[in-house]
Each structure stands twice: as structure tokens, then as C-alpha cells.
Design a protein around this motif. Structure first.
Motif, PDB file in Angstrom:
ATOM      1  N   CYS A 153      16.978  32.448 -73.320  1.00 39.18           N
ATOM      2  CA  CYS A 153      18.353  32.032 -73.050  1.00 39.18           C
ATOM      3  C   CYS A 153      18.465  30.525 -72.849  1.00 39.18           C
ATOM      4  O   CYS A 153      19.538  29.952 -73.024  1.00 39.18           O
ATOM      5  CB  CYS A 153      18.903  32.752 -71.820  1.00 39.18           C
ATOM      6  N   PHE A 154      17.373  29.876 -72.445  1.00 37.82           N
ATOM      7  CA  PHE A 154      17.429  28.446 -72.176  1.00 37.82           C
ATOM      8  C   PHE A 154      17.048  27.603 -73.393  1.00 37.82           C
ATOM      9  O   PHE A 154      17.058  26.385 -73.333  1.00 37.82           O
ATOM     10  CB  PHE A 154      16.510  28.108 -70.995  1.00 37.82           C
ATOM     11  N   PRO A 182      17.575  25.931 -77.109  1.00 36.81           N
ATOM     12  CA  PRO A 182      18.751  25.451 -77.845  1.00 36.81           C
ATOM     13  C   PRO A 182      19.196  26.447 -78.913  1.00 36.81           C
ATOM     14  O   PRO A 182      18.370  27.126 -79.525  1.00 36.81           O
ATOM     15  CB  PRO A 182      18.247  24.146 -78.470  1.00 36.81           C
ATOM     16  N   LYS A 183      20.501  26.530 -79.109  1.00 35.99           N
ATOM     17  CA  LYS A 183      21.105  27.361 -80.155  1.00 35.99           C
ATOM     18  C   LYS A 183      20.769  28.850 -80.003  1.00 35.99           C
ATOM     19  O   LYS A 183      20.688  29.584 -80.977  1.00 35.99           O
ATOM     20  CB  LYS A 183      20.682  26.870 -81.539  1.00 35.99           C
ATOM     21  N   THR A 184      20.550  29.281 -78.780  1.00 37.02           N
ATOM     22  CA  THR A 184      20.284  30.689 -78.528  1.00 37.02           C
ATOM     23  C   THR A 184      21.544  31.507 -78.792  1.00 37.02           C
ATOM     24  O   THR A 184      22.638  31.141 -78.357  1.00 37.02           O
ATOM     25  CB  THR A 184      19.827  30.909 -77.077  1.00 37.02           C
ATOM     26  N   ARG A 185      21.389  32.603 -79.515  1.00 39.91           N
ATOM     27  CA  ARG A 185      22.508  33.513 -79.762  1.00 39.91           C
ATOM     28  C   ARG A 185      22.273  34.757 -78.905  1.00 39.91           C
ATOM     29  O   ARG A 185      21.368  35.551 -79.163  1.00 39.91           O
ATOM     30  CB  ARG A 185      22.589  33.896 -81.239  1.00 39.91           C
ATOM     31  N   HIS A 186      23.064  34.937 -77.876  1.00 46.04           N
ATOM     32  CA  HIS A 186      22.852  36.036 -76.944  1.00 46.04           C
ATOM     33  C   HIS A 186      23.032  37.396 -77.609  1.00 46.04           C
ATOM     34  O   HIS A 186      22.361  38.366 -77.251  1.00 46.04           O
ATOM     35  CB  HIS A 186      23.801  35.890 -75.752  1.00 46.04           C
ATOM     36  N   THR A 224      23.259  49.636 -84.559  1.00 44.19           N
ATOM     37  CA  THR A 224      22.816  48.406 -83.893  1.00 44.19           C
ATOM     38  C   THR A 224      23.996  47.662 -83.276  1.00 44.19           C
ATOM     39  O   THR A 224      23.912  47.173 -82.141  1.00 44.19           O
ATOM     40  CB  THR A 224      22.093  47.485 -84.897  1.00 44.19           C
ATOM     41  N   CYS A 225      25.096  47.589 -84.003  1.00 44.26           N
ATOM     42  CA  CYS A 225      26.276  46.873 -83.515  1.00 44.26           C
ATOM     43  C   CYS A 225      26.822  47.509 -82.240  1.00 44.26           C
ATOM     44  O   CYS A 225      27.033  46.817 -81.235  1.00 44.26           O
ATOM     45  CB  CYS A 225      27.342  46.856 -84.615  1.00 44.26           C
ATOM     46  N   ILE A 226      27.034  48.818 -82.254  1.00 46.22           N
ATOM     47  CA  ILE A 226      27.623  49.490 -81.086  1.00 46.22           C
ATOM     48  C   ILE A 226      26.668  49.444 -79.900  1.00 46.22           C
ATOM     49  O   ILE A 226      27.072  49.132 -78.767  1.00 46.22           O
ATOM     50  CB  ILE A 226      27.996  50.947 -81.428  1.00 46.22           C
ATOM     51  N   VAL A 227      25.397  49.749 -80.130  1.00 48.18           N
ATOM     52  CA  VAL A 227      24.423  49.761 -79.034  1.00 48.18           C
ATOM     53  C   VAL A 227      24.299  48.368 -78.408  1.00 48.18           C
ATOM     54  O   VAL A 227      24.203  48.229 -77.186  1.00 48.18           O
ATOM     55  CB  VAL A 227      23.048  50.261 -79.539  1.00 48.18           C
ATOM     56  N   THR A 228      24.319  47.334 -79.236  1.00 46.13           N
ATOM     57  CA  THR A 228      24.225  45.970 -78.713  1.00 46.13           C
ATOM     58  C   THR A 228      25.401  45.650 -77.800  1.00 46.13           C
ATOM     59  O   THR A 228      25.213  45.111 -76.694  1.00 46.13           O
ATOM     60  CB  THR A 228      24.181  44.953 -79.878  1.00 46.13           C
ATOM     61  N   ILE A 229      26.608  45.976 -78.222  1.00 42.88           N
ATOM     62  CA  ILE A 229      27.794  45.687 -77.419  1.00 42.88           C
ATOM     63  C   ILE A 229      27.780  46.488 -76.122  1.00 42.88           C
ATOM     64  O   ILE A 229      28.023  45.957 -75.033  1.00 42.88           O
ATOM     65  CB  ILE A 229      29.075  45.983 -78.220  1.00 42.88           C
ATOM     66  N   CYS A 268      24.153  46.270 -69.071  1.00 45.00           N
ATOM     67  CA  CYS A 268      22.920  45.723 -68.511  1.00 45.00           C
ATOM     68  C   CYS A 268      22.779  44.205 -68.600  1.00 45.00           C
ATOM     69  O   CYS A 268      21.889  43.642 -67.946  1.00 45.00           O
ATOM     70  CB  CYS A 268      21.713  46.360 -69.213  1.00 45.00           C
ATOM     71  N   HIS A 269      23.609  43.551 -69.402  1.00 42.90           N
ATOM     72  CA  HIS A 269      23.412  42.109 -69.630  1.00 42.90           C
ATOM     73  C   HIS A 269      24.756  41.379 -69.631  1.00 42.90           C
ATOM     74  O   HIS A 269      25.027  40.561 -70.508  1.00 42.90           O
ATOM     75  CB  HIS A 269      22.688  41.877 -70.957  1.00 42.90           C
ATOM     76  N   GLN A 270      25.575  41.652 -68.643  1.00 41.31           N
ATOM     77  CA  GLN A 270      26.921  41.067 -68.631  1.00 41.31           C
ATOM     78  C   GLN A 270      26.893  39.543 -68.579  1.00 41.31           C
ATOM     79  O   GLN A 270      27.815  38.889 -69.057  1.00 41.31           O
ATOM     80  CB  GLN A 270      27.729  41.606 -67.454  1.00 41.31           C
ATOM     81  N   ASP A 271      25.849  38.984 -68.001  1.00 36.44           N
ATOM     82  CA  ASP A 271      25.787  37.524 -67.893  1.00 36.44           C
ATOM     83  C   ASP A 271      25.649  36.862 -69.257  1.00 36.44           C
ATOM     84  O   ASP A 271      25.799  35.643 -69.383  1.00 36.44           O
ATOM     85  CB  ASP A 271      24.626  37.110 -66.992  1.00 36.44           C
ATOM     86  N   ARG A 272      25.363  37.643 -70.289  1.00 42.94           N
ATOM     87  CA  ARG A 272      25.213  37.077 -71.630  1.00 42.94           C
ATOM     88  C   ARG A 272      26.473  37.237 -72.473  1.00 42.94           C
ATOM     89  O   ARG A 272      26.495  36.836 -73.636  1.00 42.94           O
ATOM     90  CB  ARG A 272      24.023  37.728 -72.328  1.00 42.94           C
ATOM     91  N   ILE A 273      27.493  37.846 -71.932  1.00 42.29           N
ATOM     92  CA  ILE A 273      28.728  38.024 -72.692  1.00 42.29           C
ATOM     93  C   ILE A 273      29.611  36.801 -72.486  1.00 42.29           C
ATOM     94  O   ILE A 273      30.134  36.572 -71.398  1.00 42.29           O
ATOM     95  CB  ILE A 273      29.467  39.309 -72.263  1.00 42.29           C
ATOM     96  N   ASP A 274      29.736  36.006 -73.532  1.00 44.15           N
ATOM     97  CA  ASP A 274      30.580  34.823 -73.487  1.00 44.15           C
ATOM     98  C   ASP A 274      31.351  34.734 -74.799  1.00 44.15           C
ATOM     99  O   ASP A 274      31.357  35.684 -75.589  1.00 44.15           O
ATOM    100  CB  ASP A 274      29.738  33.567 -73.243  1.00 44.15           C
ATOM    101  N   VAL A 275      32.025  33.632 -75.027  1.00 44.80           N
ATOM    102  CA  VAL A 275      32.826  33.482 -76.243  1.00 44.80           C
ATOM    103  C   VAL A 275      31.954  33.617 -77.488  1.00 44.80           C
ATOM    104  O   VAL A 275      32.340  34.269 -78.465  1.00 44.80           O
ATOM    105  CB  VAL A 275      33.541  32.112 -76.256  1.00 44.80           C
TER     106      VAL A 275
END
Length: 287
Positions: free
Chosen positions: A115-116, A118-122, A150-155, A161-168
């Protein structure tokens, strides 16, 4: 929104209007308390009084669970099929305690370090995790398509479990995945075969539909997860969701064409990074 916002306790330094315009509609008030206040406001004081007891609140939560099951089996989705909607509700419950990837210390540490960078895609981080169990389907050999799964499970797993990674950025990547994975194929075909004079689906329609699917996934997962956590925290058995057989008679999706519900779809990043329908722009005859 105005009625729900008015249930939020006043926040020092913020006006009621600020609260109504924010996303903190009901704060952290428990569902039973919100329901109780809502019943009091609309005049149903008998129901509101019942919610003030432990037994009344338990009955309220059990009724909410029953209502959710009824919703899944009797109310059409906006775009998603009945089986996908039930699968999302089941997936949310699997994510909390059963997913080996989301709760594995090694993968968590690796993802946290990534996550730290550069250019990380959460979105990619969560998508690359080896989530188990797989997305629920009516039979073990049923396939919904690897990209859709994959799309549904990821969302869903990101939400649980990973709400801190949900951003714009996560949101936009998820919308792009929805558009490319095949979830919208049936939606597009419904309009291509429409005999009522509708034009074939256009670029803006597809974009709005993808964002609507994201909302549909999030809402179903959040409700299922909320009920799951409520019963687990109370030490009670979690009510089961409908069976696959129950979904056989569930209505097909409405395939809503959102641009036909309003004069325009508003996009204002100063207010929200997702497009929305303003009540002033709604075409009442189409609702």
C-alpha cells in the motif's frame, strides 16, 4: 434522505443542513434505535415504545432479517439477476470469518507494505488475493465467469475486510471491472432487443449502469454483513438466507434505464465522486 438525516444526533460545530448534505446520515446509531425514532416521527408511537425494550429490539432485528430474505425473493434487482444477488449476500458472510486470504497474516502484511509503494492500485491488491471460499453458486459446477466472480468477490471482500482501501481510485477501478467483466451483458441485450422504441444502450448508459451495479453490490453486501454481525455479537444463531430453490421464482431484474428517470444525471465531484439523480430533475411520470 432528509428524514433519515434528521435522526442523526446533532454534531457540535455542524448545522442540521450540513448533516443532511453529508454521508453521515445515521451515524453509528443501531438499526433498532433508528427504526424506533422513525416510527415515533411518523406517529406510530406503539411500535416506537416496543423498541425501547430488549425483547422489542431483538424482535426488530429478527424482523429486519426476515424482511431482507423477503426482499431477495420477491423484489427485482435493478440490474443484477436473483442468483447473483443471493450470491453477494452469501459472499459477504463468507468474507467475515471464512476467507483464508483476507485473514491470513502473511498476505495481510504483504498487502500492507504494498500500500505504501508508488502507484499502488488497491483494487488490484484485493483482486490478486486468493480468496476462499469461491463465490457461491446454485451448484458446485456452475460457472458465472472468472472475471465476474473476481470482480464481485473483490468488491465484497474489500467492503467487509479492507474498508481502509476503498477510495476514489478503488471505486473507479471497480466500475471499470464491472464494465469489462460481463455483468452488463444481459442488461445491454435487454435494450438491444427492446420493442418499445428504446435506442440501443449508449456509452453514458453503460457507464451509469456500471456505477448502479457497484451500488447494488455494496448495498446487498452491507445489509447481509450488518445482520450477520448483529446476531453474532449477540451470541444468537444467524438466520439463514433464502435457498437457491427459493430464488427460482424471484423476479427478473428491472433493467432500469437511469437516464430515462431524470432530465439529467448530475456529476459534481465537489459533492460526490459518483453520479447521482437530483430530486429536482426526476421525471415523476417514469417512477
Amino acid at each position: 434522505r432528509e428524514n433519515v438525516a434528521s435522526l442523526t444526533p446533532d454534531t457540535p460545530g455542524r448545522s442540521r443542513r450540513d448533516l443532511e448534505g453529508s454521508h453521515r446520515w445515521i451515524g453509528f446509531a443501531p438499526p433498532s434505535l433508528v427504526y424506533s425514532r422513525a416510527m415515533f416521527r411518523i406517529g406510530n408511537k406503539k411500535v416506537a415504545k416496543k423498541m425501547q425494550t430488549v425483547e422489542g429490539r431483538l424482535a426488530c432485528i429478527r424482523q429486519l432479517a426476515a424482511d431482507f430474505n423477503t426482499h431477495l425473493t420477491t423484489v427485482p434487482g435493478s440490474i443484477l439477476s436473483p442468483n447473483l444477488r443471493l450470491g453477494i449476500a452469501l459472499c459477504a458472510r463468507d468474507a467475515l470469518l471464512k476467507c483464508t486470504a483476507c485473514h491470513d497474516d502473511v498476505s495481510e502484511r504483504r498487502a500492507a507494505m504494498t500500500c505504501f509503494m508508488p502507484k499502488t492500485r488497491h483494487y488490484d491488491i484485493v483482486a490478486d488475493m486468493k480468496h476462499e471460499p469461491r463465490f457461491p453458486t446454485p451448484a458446485p459446477d456452475d460457472e458465472i465467469g472468472k472475471e465476474i466472480e473476481t470482480c464481485i468477490v473483490t468488491i465484497v471482500h474489500a467492503l467487509i475486510c479492507h474498508q481502509d482501501r476503498i477510495d476514489v481510485e478503488f471505486y473507479e477501478d471497480a466500475v471499470s471491472a464491472i464494465r469489462s467483466c460481463g455483468i452488463l451483458d444481459a442488461y445491454s441485450q435487454a435494450f438491444a432487443a427492446d420493442a418499445d422504441g428504446h435506442r440501443p444502450i449508449e456509452e453514458e448508459d453503460a457507464d451509469i449502469a456500471a456505477r448502479a451495479v457497484y451500488c447494488e453490490i455494496i448495498v446487498l453486501a452491507a445489509i447481509s454483513h450488518g445482520l450477520n454481525v448483529a446476531f453474532l455479537s449477540l451470541g444468537l444463531d444467524v438466520p439463514t438466507l433464502p435457498t437457491w430453490d427459493d430464488m427460482m421464482d424471484a423476479p427478473k431484474p428491472s433493467n432500469i434505464r437511469y437516464r430515462e428517470l431524470a432530465r439529467k444525471v448530475t456529476k459534481d465531484e465537489a459533492y460526490a465522486f459518483a453520479p447521482y439523480l437530483s430530486s429536482a430533475d426526476l421525471i415523476r411520470d417514469t417512477i
